[in-house]
Every structure is written in C-alpha cells, then in structure tokens.
Design an enzyme around this catalytic site. Structure first.
Site, mmCIF file in Angstrom:
data_model
loop_
_atom_site.group_PDB
_atom_site.id
_atom_site.type_symbol
_atom_site.label_atom_id
_atom_site.label_comp_id
_atom_site.label_asym_id
_atom_site.label_seq_id
_atom_site.Cartn_x
_atom_site.Cartn_y
_atom_site.Cartn_z
ATOM 1 N N ILE A 279 8.221 -5.594 3.662
ATOM 2 C CA ILE A 279 8.029 -5.487 2.220
ATOM 3 C C ILE A 279 8.379 -4.091 1.729
ATOM 4 C CG2 ILE A 279 6.248 -5.432 0.434
ATOM 5 C CD1 ILE A 279 4.900 -7.780 1.934
ATOM 6 N N ASN B 84 1.887 1.233 0.534
ATOM 7 C CA ASN B 84 2.154 -0.057 1.168
ATOM 8 C C ASN B 84 1.724 -0.109 2.624
ATOM 9 O OD1 ASN B 84 3.698 -2.708 1.361
ATOM 10 N ND2 ASN B 84 4.796 -1.460 2.871
ATOM 11 N N TYR C 293 -9.673 -7.080 7.759
ATOM 12 C CA TYR C 293 -8.451 -6.959 6.966
ATOM 13 C C TYR C 293 -8.694 -7.467 5.539
ATOM 14 C CZ TYR C 293 -3.722 -7.794 5.311
ATOM 15 O OH TYR C 293 -2.569 -7.798 4.562
ATOM 16 N N LYS D 99 -8.645 -5.294 1.968
ATOM 17 C CA LYS D 99 -7.770 -5.587 0.835
ATOM 18 C C LYS D 99 -8.572 -5.871 -0.434
ATOM 19 C CE LYS D 99 -3.876 -4.879 2.847
ATOM 20 N NZ LYS D 99 -3.004 -3.747 2.449
ATOM 21 N N THR E 101 8.743 -11.611 6.734
ATOM 22 C CA THR E 101 9.355 -10.406 7.269
ATOM 23 C C THR E 101 9.878 -10.698 8.673
ATOM 24 O OG1 THR E 101 7.284 -9.636 8.242
ATOM 25 C CG2 THR E 101 7.731 -8.977 5.959
#
Length: 244
Positions: free
Chosen positions: A18, A87, A150, A154, A185
């Site tokens: 990304i 990012n 995780y 976020k 990806t």
C-alpha cells in the site's frame, strides 16, 4: 495541474504494498516523496520504480533516532513538509490465552507509539493546510480472530485522529484515517495463496480483495485539496467489509 504539484510527502512503510502504491500515485500527481522503511533492498527497488521524484531512508518508526534522521533530511533538502502518510505497521496472530509480552511490545510499539512519534516529530516541518493520513484497518472496527492486539492498535489509531484534530485546531493541518480492508499486496498473495485470496475476497460485498492502487488513490484524495474540509474522519476502502 497535478493535485500534489510542488508538495513534499513522507510515507513510512512505503517500500512495498500500500505504501508503494500511494508513493507512485503521489509522484504521478507531482509530489516529491520520502520513502521510509526497514529493508534497504526493498527501498532500492522502490526507488527504481519511483524515479527522481523520490528519496529513500532506511529505518524503523519505533526507533526515534531513525525518525530524527528522516525529518532532518526533509528539513535540509526540502525545508518543509506538506503530507505525512503514517503507513508503517505490523501484525501477527496469537489467540487470547497465548498472547506474550513480546507480542504486545512488537505490535503496540510499532502501531501506536511509532505512529504517534511519526506524526509528532513531523509537526515542526508541517505547512499550514498540510495533511496527515494514518493507516487504519477494517479490523479496527470489526475485530478479527487471533488478531486482538492488531485490531486494538488500529482502533487506537482511529481515536488518535479524532483527538489530534482537536489538538491541531488553528493550524489548518488536517488528520484523517485511511482504513483498507484485505488488500492483494505481493506479501499477502504470497502468504495466502490463490485459494486464500479468494476466501478473503469473498468476505466483503464486492467479493474481491483490493488492489493496492485503489488504496493509493484514496490516500491521494486525502493528501490533496479535494478533501480540504475533512479532518478527524475515517475513509474506509474495504469493499464494504466493516460497513454492514
């Protein structure tokens, strides 16, 4: 005129996936981009792709000295900064009952502390009207089995944008969250395999994974004046995964 003509951008975790897709779009739109990442080989490959409108610096966002080197280079070479795309992030699976201190330190140091200092150390260079973009995730809304840390990190990133928008009142600097869903990806495709990609894609209403270029296009929107009246917002680019 290109939407980011003359702008200077920093993208952490920008050598692949990304981050690289966003960097490519930023360069196409006229920006000069600093790519910051851990792996020198990936940085070298990214620079070949991006060309003379980019510069790479090796380091990790959890190392404050590395961030200082990044922003010292920006100050010396460009003088100021218009766009920060925070990012860089990490995530790995551990079910509740098996979570370790090391697992906590790795994810929270990178995804929360690293994001905080990526932005805080950029602020002295940020121009009025600048754009800060934090990479969130659909997991921050939905949760995901064995990804509790995780997902929690976020969710924290989402709240950082809300709070920082208040802290930045009077500066005209905007801060928003870009929240992708599963994205195809190269790393994800290699890890999931063809059947895994199909399974992840089937979980959202569009029934496919995102192309990194689609996330890069959304990042460009948030970086540009096209989103000039947006701050403290979350832009979900997730195929509807976390929206229904």
């Amino acid at each position: 005129m290109s939407r980011l003509a003359g702008k200077t951008a920093v993208i952490t975790g920008g050598a692949t996936g990304i981050g690289l897709a966003a960097a490519q779009r930023f360069v196409e739109e006229g920006a000069f981009v600093y790519i910051f990442g851990r792996r020198q080989d990936a940085l070298d490959t990214a620079l070949k792709t991006l060309g003379p409108q980019a510069r790479t610096i090796q380091g990790t966002i959890s190392n404050l000295d590395d961030l200082d080197r990044l922003y010292a280079a920006v100050k010396e070479e460009r003088g100021s900064l218009d766009i920060v795309l925070a990012n860089a992030g990490t995530g790995s699976q551990l079910m509740l009952g098996k979570i370790t201190v090391e697992h906590c330190d790795e994810i929270l140091d990178t995804n929360i502390k690293g994001t905080i200092f990526t932005v805080q150390k950029a602020l002295p260079l940020m121009c009025p009207g600048g754009s800060i973009i934090l990479t969130g995730s659909s997991a921050g809304t939905t949760g995901s089995p064995a990804f509790s840390l995780y997902a929690a990190s976020k969710a924290a990133v989402r709240n950082l944008a809300r709070t920082w928008a208040e802290d930045l009142k009077g500066t005209s600097i905007r801060v928003n969250v870009l929240s992708p869903g599963p994205t195809a990806t190269e790393l994800a495709k290699a890890a999931l395999g063809e059947e895994g990609v199909k399974a992840f894609g089937a979980a959202n209403p569009l029934q496919r994974m995102a192309d990194p270029a689609e996330i890069g296009a959304a990042a460009t929107f948030l970086a540009s004046e096209d989103s000039s009246f947006m701050t403290a917002s979350e832009l979900a680019v997730d195929g509807g995964l976390a929206q229904i």
